[in-house]
Enzyme design. Sequence first.
Site, PDB file in Angstrom:
ATOM      1  N   GLY A  14     -24.751 -62.617  50.760  1.00  0.00           N
ATOM      2  CA  GLY A  14     -24.041 -61.628  49.944  1.00  0.00           C
ATOM      3  C   GLY A  14     -24.412 -61.581  48.469  1.00  0.00           C
ATOM      4  N   THR A  15     -25.630 -62.014  48.109  1.00  0.00           N
ATOM      5  CA  THR A  15     -25.992 -61.929  46.680  1.00  0.00           C
ATOM      6  C   THR A  15     -26.134 -60.470  46.238  1.00  0.00           C
ATOM      7  OG1 THR A  15     -28.365 -62.173  47.090  1.00  0.00           O
ATOM      8  CG2 THR A  15     -27.132 -64.190  46.656  1.00  0.00           C
ATOM      9  N   ASN A  16     -26.635 -59.615  47.109  1.00  0.00           N
ATOM     10  CA  ASN A  16     -26.708 -58.194  46.755  1.00  0.00           C
ATOM     11  C   ASN A  16     -25.311 -57.576  46.665  1.00  0.00           C
ATOM     12  OD1 ASN A  16     -29.534 -56.912  46.503  1.00  0.00           O
ATOM     13  ND2 ASN A  16     -29.753 -58.363  48.204  1.00  0.00           N
ATOM     14  N   MET A  95     -27.450 -57.174  58.957  1.00  0.00           N
ATOM     15  CA  MET A  95     -28.549 -57.409  59.894  1.00  0.00           C
ATOM     16  C   MET A  95     -28.210 -56.888  61.292  1.00  0.00           C
ATOM     17  SD  MET A  95     -30.513 -58.573  57.642  1.00  0.00           S
ATOM     18  CE  MET A  95     -31.951 -59.434  58.247  1.00  0.00           C
ATOM     19  N   LEU A  98     -28.624 -50.067  63.983  1.00  0.00           N
ATOM     20  CA  LEU A  98     -27.498 -49.144  64.121  1.00  0.00           C
ATOM     21  C   LEU A  98     -27.851 -47.997  65.063  1.00  0.00           C
ATOM     22  CD1 LEU A  98     -26.717 -49.373  60.362  1.00  0.00           C
ATOM     23  CD2 LEU A  98     -25.101 -50.008  62.166  1.00  0.00           C
ATOM     24  N   HIS A 112     -34.310 -53.088  51.727  1.00  0.00           N
ATOM     25  CA  HIS A 112     -35.213 -53.812  52.617  1.00  0.00           C
ATOM     26  C   HIS A 112     -36.228 -54.585  51.765  1.00  0.00           C
ATOM     27  CE1 HIS A 112     -37.116 -54.706  56.417  1.00  0.00           C
ATOM     28  NE2 HIS A 112     -38.278 -54.496  55.817  1.00  0.00           N
TER      29      HIS A 112
HETATM   30  C1  GAR Z   1     -31.884 -59.151  51.260  1.00  0.00           C
HETATM   31  O1  GAR Z   1     -33.114 -59.690  50.835  1.00  0.00           O
HETATM   32  C2  GAR Z   1     -32.110 -57.845  51.989  1.00  0.00           C
HETATM   33  O2  GAR Z   1     -33.193 -57.120  51.492  1.00  0.00           O
HETATM   34  C3  GAR Z   1     -32.375 -58.327  53.387  1.00  0.00           C
HETATM   35  O3  GAR Z   1     -31.460 -59.361  53.579  1.00  0.00           O
HETATM   36  C4  GAR Z   1     -31.258 -60.040  52.335  1.00  0.00           C
HETATM   37  C5  GAR Z   1     -29.779 -60.250  52.136  1.00  0.00           C
HETATM   38  O4  GAR Z   1     -29.517 -61.156  51.101  1.00  0.00           O
HETATM   39  N1  GAR Z   1     -32.222 -57.278  54.348  1.00  0.00           N
HETATM   40  C6  GAR Z   1     -33.018 -57.099  55.403  1.00  0.00           C
HETATM   41  O5  GAR Z   1     -33.915 -57.867  55.690  1.00  0.00           O
HETATM   42  C7  GAR Z   1     -32.693 -55.878  56.247  1.00  0.00           C
HETATM   43  N2  GAR Z   1     -33.701 -55.678  57.232  1.00  0.00           N
HETATM   44  P1  GAR Z   1     -28.074 -61.255  50.467  1.00  0.00           P
HETATM   45  O6  GAR Z   1     -27.082 -61.450  51.620  1.00  0.00           O
HETATM   46  O7  GAR Z   1     -28.106 -62.452  49.584  1.00  0.00           O
HETATM   47  O8  GAR Z   1     -27.828 -59.993  49.717  1.00  0.00           O
END
Ligand code: GAR
Length: 191
Positions: A14-16, A95, A98, A112
């Site tokens: 969940g950093t994003n 992840m 859908l 992505h």
């Molecule tokens: C992120 O790097 C995002 O781009 C990737 O998962 C990570 C989540 O990190 N998403 C994918 O690979 C989608 N195919 P986070 O939970 O720390 O935000």
Amino acid sequence: MVVKKIAILFSGNGTNLQNLIEKLHNKVFDDTKIEVALTISNKKDVYGIKRSQKFGIEPIVIENKAFNSREEFDKELVGVIKKQNIDLVVLAGFMRILSSVFTQNVKAINIHPSLLPLFKGANAIEESFNSDEKFGGATVHYVSEELDGGEIIIQKSFEKTLDMNIDEFEKHIHKIEYDIFPKAVIAVLTK
Ligand code: GAR
């Protein structure tokens, strides 16, 4: 002033999600106030839940494993999202593949960790690091029925150097994500 509501969906760290809440929640851009009205995790016990709670936003946990099919899970997701009158769904490390039950009923964008259309799918960071490509990067795109295939909104790259290890490579990608993802949300909601 208009208020636009977003829902952030996540599956892990969940950093994003945290970055989006910090930069967007209850902030005004061009007369548009963005509200993170809903956060949803498809997994319990992931750290993103704590991050959301720290901002006073209690996530809804909808475990996909409790459903018999992809479509049933997606229907539940869409139901919860529609109830809250959400303007935009933001997939931040969600992840899940859908189905059309989701893609045809909600407007959504996704981040992505590669320069799409290169390296679609779940192992983009490792695959782009191990490839001969000279650049890595991240992409924000609209969610369509094709996995990681919707229209690109923002993309940013960095040069892959020979002395870079995969941890450094991944850090670069995340730094780019934290920069372009909020910008993409603002761009979509204020256009
Ligand atoms: C992120 O790097 C995002 O781009 C990737 O998962 C990570 C989540 O990190 N998403 C994918 O690979 C989608 N195919 P986070 O939970 O720390 O935000």
